[in-house]
Structure formats: C-alpha cells, structure tokens
Design a protein around this motif. Structure first.
Motif, PDB file in Angstrom:
ATOM      1  N   SER A   7       0.800  -1.227   0.000  1.00 30.82           N
ATOM      2  CA  SER A   7       0.000   0.000   0.000  1.00 30.82           C
ATOM      3  C   SER A   7       0.833   1.277   0.000  1.00 30.82           C
ATOM      4  CB  SER A   7      -0.936   0.007   1.218  1.00 30.82           C
ATOM      5  OG  SER A   7      -0.190  -0.103   2.421  1.00 30.82           O
ATOM      6  N   ILE A   8       2.144   1.183  -0.230  1.00 34.91           N
ATOM      7  CA  ILE A   8       2.954   2.406  -0.289  1.00 34.91           C
ATOM      8  C   ILE A   8       2.500   3.233  -1.482  1.00 34.91           C
ATOM      9  CG2 ILE A   8       5.270   3.315  -0.718  1.00 34.91           C
ATOM     10  CD1 ILE A   8       6.392   0.975   0.845  1.00 34.91           C
ATOM     11  N   PRO A   9       2.148   4.499  -1.276  1.00 37.87           N
ATOM     12  CA  PRO A   9       1.629   5.327  -2.378  1.00 37.87           C
ATOM     13  C   PRO A   9       2.662   5.506  -3.488  1.00 37.87           C
ATOM     14  CG  PRO A   9       1.238   6.368  -0.240  1.00 37.87           C
ATOM     15  CD  PRO A   9       2.177   5.236   0.003  1.00 37.87           C
ATOM     16  N   HIS A  10       2.219   5.359  -4.723  1.00 35.81           N
ATOM     17  CA  HIS A  10       3.100   5.599  -5.861  1.00 35.81           C
ATOM     18  C   HIS A  10       2.261   5.822  -7.111  1.00 35.81           C
ATOM     19  CE1 HIS A  10       2.389   1.206  -5.951  1.00 35.81           C
ATOM     20  NE2 HIS A  10       2.572   1.282  -7.267  1.00 35.81           N
ATOM     21  N   HIS A  11       2.835   6.578  -8.039  1.00 42.53           N
ATOM     22  CA  HIS A  11       2.222   6.786  -9.347  1.00 42.53           C
ATOM     23  C   HIS A  11       2.905   5.848 -10.345  1.00 42.53           C
ATOM     24  CE1 HIS A  11       0.113  10.386  -7.973  1.00 42.53           C
ATOM     25  NE2 HIS A  11       1.245  10.755  -7.407  1.00 42.53           N
ATOM     26  N   ILE A  12       2.198   5.509 -11.405  1.00 38.25           N
ATOM     27  CA  ILE A  12       2.769   4.641 -12.437  1.00 38.25           C
ATOM     28  C   ILE A  12       2.835   5.394 -13.757  1.00 38.25           C
ATOM     29  CG2 ILE A  12       2.506   2.512 -13.754  1.00 38.25           C
ATOM     30  CD1 ILE A  12       1.173   1.246 -11.383  1.00 38.25           C
ATOM     31  N   ALA A  13       4.028   5.423 -14.336  1.00 40.16           N
ATOM     32  CA  ALA A  13       4.234   6.006 -15.666  1.00 40.16           C
ATOM     33  C   ALA A  13       4.566   4.885 -16.638  1.00 40.16           C
ATOM     34  CB  ALA A  13       5.371   7.026 -15.624  1.00 40.16           C
ATOM     35  N   ASP A  14       4.243   5.090 -17.898  1.00 39.74           N
ATOM     36  CA  ASP A  14       4.502   4.083 -18.919  1.00 39.74           C
ATOM     37  C   ASP A  14       5.988   4.036 -19.274  1.00 39.74           C
ATOM     38  OD1 ASP A  14       1.822   3.501 -19.047  1.00 39.74           O
ATOM     39  OD2 ASP A  14       1.453   4.750 -20.826  1.00 39.74           O
ATOM     40  N   GLY A  15       6.535   2.825 -19.332  1.00 39.13           N
ATOM     41  CA  GLY A  15       7.898   2.665 -19.798  1.00 39.13           C
ATOM     42  C   GLY A  15       7.999   2.984 -21.276  1.00 39.13           C
ATOM     43  N   GLY A  16       9.192   3.371 -21.704  1.00 41.15           N
ATOM     44  CA  GLY A  16       9.411   3.733 -23.099  1.00 41.15           C
ATOM     45  C   GLY A  16      10.275   2.715 -23.824  1.00 41.15           C
ATOM     46  N   GLU A  17      10.642   3.065 -25.030  1.00 41.12           N
ATOM     47  CA  GLU A  17      11.431   2.165 -25.882  1.00 41.12           C
ATOM     48  C   GLU A  17      12.806   1.897 -25.287  1.00 41.12           C
ATOM     49  OE1 GLU A  17      13.276   2.131 -30.442  1.00 41.12           O
ATOM     50  OE2 GLU A  17      11.856   3.683 -29.831  1.00 41.12           O
ATOM     51  N   THR A  18      13.389   2.904 -24.656  1.00 43.83           N
ATOM     52  CA  THR A  18      14.695   2.776 -23.999  1.00 43.83           C
ATOM     53  C   THR A  18      14.587   3.342 -22.594  1.00 43.83           C
ATOM     54  OG1 THR A  18      15.484   4.970 -24.638  1.00 43.83           O
ATOM     55  CG2 THR A  18      15.826   3.174 -26.229  1.00 43.83           C
ATOM     56  N   ARG A  19      15.641   3.180 -21.822  1.00 38.29           N
ATOM     57  CA  ARG A  19      15.648   3.759 -20.477  1.00 38.29           C
ATOM     58  C   ARG A  19      15.487   5.275 -20.546  1.00 38.29           C
ATOM     59  NH1 ARG A  19      18.589   5.826 -16.275  1.00 38.29           N
ATOM     60  NH2 ARG A  19      18.380   4.778 -14.233  1.00 38.29           N
ATOM     61  N   PHE A  20      16.129   5.888 -21.531  1.00 38.23           N
ATOM     62  CA  PHE A  20      16.017   7.335 -21.725  1.00 38.23           C
ATOM     63  C   PHE A  20      14.555   7.739 -21.859  1.00 38.23           C
ATOM     64  CE2 PHE A  20      15.505  10.961 -24.544  1.00 38.23           C
ATOM     65  CZ  PHE A  20      16.409  11.885 -24.068  1.00 38.23           C
ATOM     66  N   HIS A  21      13.833   7.041 -22.700  1.00 44.27           N
ATOM     67  CA  HIS A  21      12.432   7.387 -22.934  1.00 44.27           C
ATOM     68  C   HIS A  21      11.564   7.069 -21.717  1.00 44.27           C
ATOM     69  CE1 HIS A  21      14.132   6.921 -27.038  1.00 44.27           C
ATOM     70  NE2 HIS A  21      13.431   8.013 -27.256  1.00 44.27           N
ATOM     71  N   SER A  22      11.940   6.041 -20.966  1.00 47.24           N
ATOM     72  CA  SER A  22      11.203   5.722 -19.740  1.00 47.24           C
ATOM     73  C   SER A  22      11.347   6.836 -18.713  1.00 47.24           C
ATOM     74  CB  SER A  22      11.710   4.397 -19.154  1.00 47.24           C
ATOM     75  OG  SER A  22      11.373   3.309 -19.981  1.00 47.24           O
ATOM     76  N   VAL A  23      12.566   7.304 -18.522  1.00 48.21           N
ATOM     77  CA  VAL A  23      12.790   8.396 -17.574  1.00 48.21           C
ATOM     78  C   VAL A  23      12.055   9.653 -18.028  1.00 48.21           C
ATOM     79  CG1 VAL A  23      14.526   9.916 -16.557  1.00 48.21           C
ATOM     80  CG2 VAL A  23      14.981   7.463 -16.748  1.00 48.21           C
ATOM     81  N   LYS A  24      12.106   9.927 -19.311  1.00 45.24           N
ATOM     82  CA  LYS A  24      11.422  11.103 -19.836  1.00 45.24           C
ATOM     83  C   LYS A  24       9.924  11.023 -19.559  1.00 45.24           C
ATOM     84  CE  LYS A  24      11.193  14.089 -23.887  1.00 45.24           C
ATOM     85  NZ  LYS A  24      11.748  14.370 -25.231  1.00 45.24           N
ATOM     86  N   ASN A  25       9.338   9.842 -19.713  1.00 45.10           N
ATOM     87  CA  ASN A  25       7.913   9.671 -19.396  1.00 45.10           C
ATOM     88  C   ASN A  25       7.655   9.891 -17.909  1.00 45.10           C
ATOM     89  OD1 ASN A  25       7.478   9.027 -22.063  1.00 45.10           O
ATOM     90  ND2 ASN A  25       7.201   6.836 -21.723  1.00 45.10           N
ATOM     91  N   GLY A  26       8.534   9.370 -17.080  1.00 48.10           N
ATOM     92  CA  GLY A  26       8.365   9.535 -15.642  1.00 48.10           C
ATOM     93  C   GLY A  26       8.457  10.982 -15.203  1.00 48.10           C
ATOM     94  N   LEU A  27       9.281  11.759 -15.887  1.00 47.52           N
ATOM     95  CA  LEU A  27       9.454  13.174 -15.521  1.00 47.52           C
ATOM     96  C   LEU A  27       8.182  13.991 -15.722  1.00 47.52           C
ATOM     97  CD1 LEU A  27      13.059  13.883 -16.849  1.00 47.52           C
ATOM     98  CD2 LEU A  27      12.299  13.930 -14.469  1.00 47.52           C
TER      99      LEU A  27
END
Length: 223
Positions: A70-90
């Motif tokens: 139950s630890i609160p967290h948001h979910i962002a979509d992963g991207g094609e690469t780690r770079f794109h995943s971080v960018k989505n999370g930002l």
C-alpha cells in the motif's frame, strides 16, 4: 519536494525465465516492492513514480493486491529505452525540487546513501553514487589489450539525484545511444556531475547469480 523515479523495464531475458526480473521474489516478496520500501523508509513524504512497461502494469497491480502493498506511488509508462522511460516519468514531476532516478532491481541501496545523494544534490544539482573498482581492469586495444589503473575508474550506481529543472532540461535533448544513464544525459548539457560513495551491497539484480547474492544479503541484513 523530493521525487524518485524507479525505473523497472526488465524483461527477464538474462534470468532465463519469462517473469521480468523486477517481479522475481526474494524472501517471499518481489524485488520491486523491496526497492520501493527502501525509499519510503528514507522519507515517507517522497513522491514515488514507478516507470513500468504498460503490458506489465496489470500484473504489478495484482502483485500489490496479493501482498497488501500500500505504499503510495504513481505509475508512468515505460518507453522504448531507459532514456524514454525516464522522460515519461518526468511528466509526473510537477514542482521544483530534487529528482532521484533509481533502478527497480537495486533493492539493497543503503539509507545513508540515499540521504547523502539528496543532501548533496540540493547544493551541487547533480550527484551519483559510485564504488571502487576492486579487480584488475584491462583496456582493449586493437586485437590486444593493456592494463589500466583501476584507481582512475569508478563503478556507477543509483540513485542518481538531480535538480528537477536541470534533469527536465537535459531530457529535452534528442536521444543518442551514448546516453547510458542519467548522468550522461546531464553531462551532455555541459553540467558537472559530482560523485559520492555508494554501498557495495547495492547490486543490480540481472542474472540468476545476482539473485543468489540478493537472497544471501537479505538473510544477512533482514531487510
């Protein structure tokens, strides 16, 4: 405000199994949950953003229900690469502050390392944890190789912590394969990155051998 992007995009290929490595259990609990718990233990007010491939999110939600997580967290979509995943999370970073980026399969990061990275980043804007190289290093030269001084090299860990505005600016750059971590993206802006001491137990679990080490670490420190 403090944020952490926990990036979990593994497919489990190097583990030799179908289950992505971030979902593998250690001590009866998925690796990823233990990673999130490490940051929640550091600061219950930290905003946790989990970056996960869309096709894994329903399974993650099932795991959360199964383990009463139950630890609160948001979910962002992963991207094609780690770079794109971080960018989505930002995109979930909506206020000024500090942003840490951490590998979802590094559950043994020490609280003092997290504290030190965020504390130093408040002044230096870009801080990464590193550890010494303890084995001999050789540099490949043509068809041969040569020994190089290991004192001139460090092994890089996470969390890598940055001023939020700086990191967002860095991720507006076009992607290149040379962006192997967040520090390399920030350095491309010409910004210095500062080093601080990590902890050797902060391993990245990517192989069956790593999983054995993780189990031993769990038994020894009772996380």
């Amino acid at each position: 405000m403090k944020y952490v992007l926990i990036v979990a995009g593994g497919k489990g290929l190097r583990m030799g199994c179908e289950l992505p490595k971030q979902f593998l259990p250690i001590g009866g609990k998925p690796v990823l949950m233990r990673t999130i718990e490490a940051f929640y233990a550091y600061n219950p007010e930290i905003r946790i953003i989990l970056v996960l491939p869309r096709n894994q999110q329903s399974y993650w939600n099932e795991l959360c229900r199964k383990h009463d997580f139950s630890i609160p967290h948001h979910i962002a979509d992963g991207g094609e690469t780690r770079f794109h995943s971080v960018k989505n999370g930002l995109e979930f970073v909506t206020t000024p502050g500090l942003v840490g980026v951490h590998d979802g399969v590094r559950p043994f990061v020490a609280r003092e390392v997290i504290e030190r990275c965020y504390s130093l980043a408040a002044g230096k804007q870009a801080v990464i944890p590193v550890i010494d190289v303890v084995e001999t290093v050789r540099h490949l030269v043509g068809e041969g190789s040569e020994t190089v001084s290991r004192d001139e090299y460090k092994l890089v860990q996470t969390p890598q912590v940055f001023d939020a505005d700086l990191l967002k600016q860095a991720y507006e750059q076009p992607y290149t394969p040379h962006f192997t971590d967040d520090a390399s993206v920030v350095e491309a802006l010409g910004k210095p990155v500062y080093l601080t001491e990590g902890n050797r137990e902060n391993i990245k679990i990517t192989t069956p051998f790593d999983l054995k080490i993780a189990t031993a670490l769990l038994d020894s420190c009772s996380i």
